[in-house]
Write an enzyme that holds these catalytic residues in place. Structure first.
Site: not given
Ligand SMILES: [Zn+2]
Lengths: 258, 300
Positions: B32, B241, B244, B266, B272
């Site tokens: 970090g 989505c 999909c 997506c 997807c």
């Molecule tokens: Zn998708």
């Protein structure tokens, strides 16, 4: 008042090359005591304030602070992390220009809440409630909590800066000409407010000012500085009513003529 | 562009790569923490991911397989040109499949498919300093990191809640890494923040213009900052989505026509398409014309 001082200043000097900032300053500050450091510009009062508040390392001498655990610590032997922690918890610093002590683009509530968040408070509702409470104590209307200080008058900004400093219940507050840039009527109101807060909270304070009226109203004790040295010190009323040093006599009489 | 063939493998000279690798190693050793490095001019403008490109160039080898995504998609201009660049200067294998890639360079997303041991995710970072917007002084922000003074980060979140009633920060949502450094995860949606936490993959961040590299080693604790009474939450989507049918993936709104019609799909195109090829369907997936619009839409 405790039977131990809060701050012990031992022979503090600050030199800029061959020029003297302040020289051989020693005093003690007690819990709940307000000390005014008075002098003209160039007298070394601001240099001294910076040395005390860890903003400027002295050339010689030491500044010791009694921590909450009762132990005295030499401020300049602490780590920077410890010093900065002290500054945002047990200390406050009120700048003459509120813009130097505020975040101008952050709301009033967050300005006050920042110190709480800095010490680990993670409850929004509690932080906001504490901010609202403090805004009330410095006479800022509750409905201004989400406004930025940019939209505030000079007097409001200064009161906000005071709230931002006091929210962590510090024991010692440094003030650099706290009423410096304000109109006379606004100054009077701010001084009343400050006097009330300092006595209600039992705060110790070191107030640097060129204004003897500010010293008279706020402080118990005062130190008069000239050319980097203390020329007179004593209870405020005594110094102002019966000045001993010729320079103080001049200062007091010239002010009275204004 | 055949003259590119005369460049060193992966464009940068070996000395520069070693310099960048040293910065990366230091970054991995201090999770970090922003490590300064001598960012080089790359044959593309700042804002095109020159920081990420330099990190990738310093770590890529002939046996690597590279995937490049921008907003989750492999086929946007930025992703296509960076992928083409590495093919020219290193002739490594490239892929659009998350599971096949050993190095994934990304802008704005973390793939939906969970990353694995041995994979490295390279982020393109525009502004690495999470405290920048509240404290413009670099000397002061460095001190705040060094002394772990992070109250200011919560001031930002406080302001969000005061203004919007909730934490409205949705991108570049600040995290604390391994209980120590507060870090800007780059402009990824906060939806992706939990994927950084204890990821088996190595995560490297490169900021070209700002000359900083930082890292999250595998299995590192990454916690999003929040308040007790306003806990961190990721975005949720009310519908699956459209192509999909996935629920729980990050969706982009795609405009379908100029009458305001749109669908949510997506943002991770590989994820997807994988699901569609496995037979998953959304409510608009049957229509091939709509699927074309999807491909065009993510290039916006
Ligand atoms: Zn998708």
């Amino acid at each position: 008042m405790s039977d131990m001082p809060l701050l012990r200043v031992n022979a503090v000097s600050k030199f800029y090359g061959s020029r003297i900032g302040c020289q051989n300053v020693s005093f003690e500050l007690w819990p709940g005591e307000v000390l005014a450091v008075v002098g003209e510009s160039g007298s070394g009062k601001t240099t001294l304030l910076d040395c005390l508040a860890t903003r400027l390392a002295p050339s010689t001498g030491s500044v010791e602070y009694r921590m909450r655990d009762g132990q005295f610590r030499d401020l300049y032997r602490m780590s920077e992390a410890e010093r900065r922690f002290l500054m945002r918890t047990d200390w406050g610093f009120v700048h003459q220009n509120p813009a130097d002590g505020l975040r101008m683009t952050v709301s009033a509530g967050a300005n006050v809440g920042e110190r709480l968040m800095a010490v680990g408070d993670r409850h929004y509702g509690n932080i906001r409630a504490a901010a609202a409470d403090w805004l009330g104590r410095v006479e800022i209307a509750a409905d201004r909590i989400d406004d930025q200080p940019r939209a505030f008058s000079g007097g409001m900004r200064q009161r906000l800066q005071i709230a931002r400093n006091l929210v962590t219940n510090p024991r010692l507050v440094f003030m650099d000409e706290p009423t410096g840039g304000l109109d006379v009527s606004v100054q009077a109101r701010l001084l009343d407010l400050l006097r009330g807060l300092v006595s209600d909270l039992g705060l110790a304070a070191i107030v640097v000012t060129h204004d003897l009226a500010v010293a008279r109203l706020l402080s118990h004790r005062m130190m008069v500085m000239k050319d980097g040295r203390i020329v007179e010190t004593g209870l405020t009323d005594r110094v102002l009513d019966d000045p001993q040093a010729p320079y103080t006599q001049l200062l007091v009489s010239s002010i009275l003529q204004v | 562009m055949t003259e590119l063939a005369t460049y060193n493998f992966a464009y940068l000279d070996e000395q520069t790569k070693r310099m960048i690798r040293r910065a990366i190693l230091k970054a991995i050793a201090i999770p970090g923490y922003q490590v300064p490095f001598a960012s080089r001019e790359m044959p593309m403008p700042y804002g095109w991911g020159t920081g990420g490109v330099q990190v990738t160039a310093a770590i890529i080898g002939p046996n690597d397989t590279l995937k490049v995504i921008d907003q989750g998609a492999d086929d946007t201009t930025n992703a296509v040109s960076i992928r083409a660049f590495f093919q020219k200067v290193s002739s490594v294998r490239v892929t659009t499949k998350t599971t096949e890639a050993t190095i994934i360079q990304t802008r704005h997303r973390i793939p939906e498919t969970a990353l694995q041991t041995g994979q490295t995710l390279v982020y393109q970072v525009p502004i690495p300093e999470p405290l920048r917007f509240l404290e413009p002084r670099e000397t002061e922000t460095r001190k705040m990191h060094a002394l772990e003074e992070y109250g200011l980060m919560h001031v930002k979140l406080y302001e969000d809640i005061a203004r919007h009633g909730h934490i409205a920060t949705t991108y570049a949502y600040p995290v604390k890494v391994e209980g120590r450094y507060v870090m800007d995860p780059s402009p990824t949606p906060k939806f992706d923040n939990p994927k950084m936490h204890r990821s088996p993959a190595l995560q490297l961040f490169g900021a070209g213009r700002e000359k900083r590299i930082y890292a999250i080693p595998p299995y590192t604790e990454v916690v999003s900052l929040d308040f007790e009474d306003h806990p961190f939450e990721i975005q949720t989507f009310s519908e699956p989505c459209a192509l999909c049918g996935a629920r729980g993936s990050y969706l982009d709104e795609v405009i379908l026509d100029d009458k305001g019609g749109s669908m949510f799909v997506c943002s991770d195109t590989d994820f997807c398409e994988d699901r569609q090829s496995e037979g998953h369907q959304g409510h608009l997936s049957a229509n091939p014309a709509q699927a074309d619009t999807h491909a065009a839409g993510v290039e916006k």
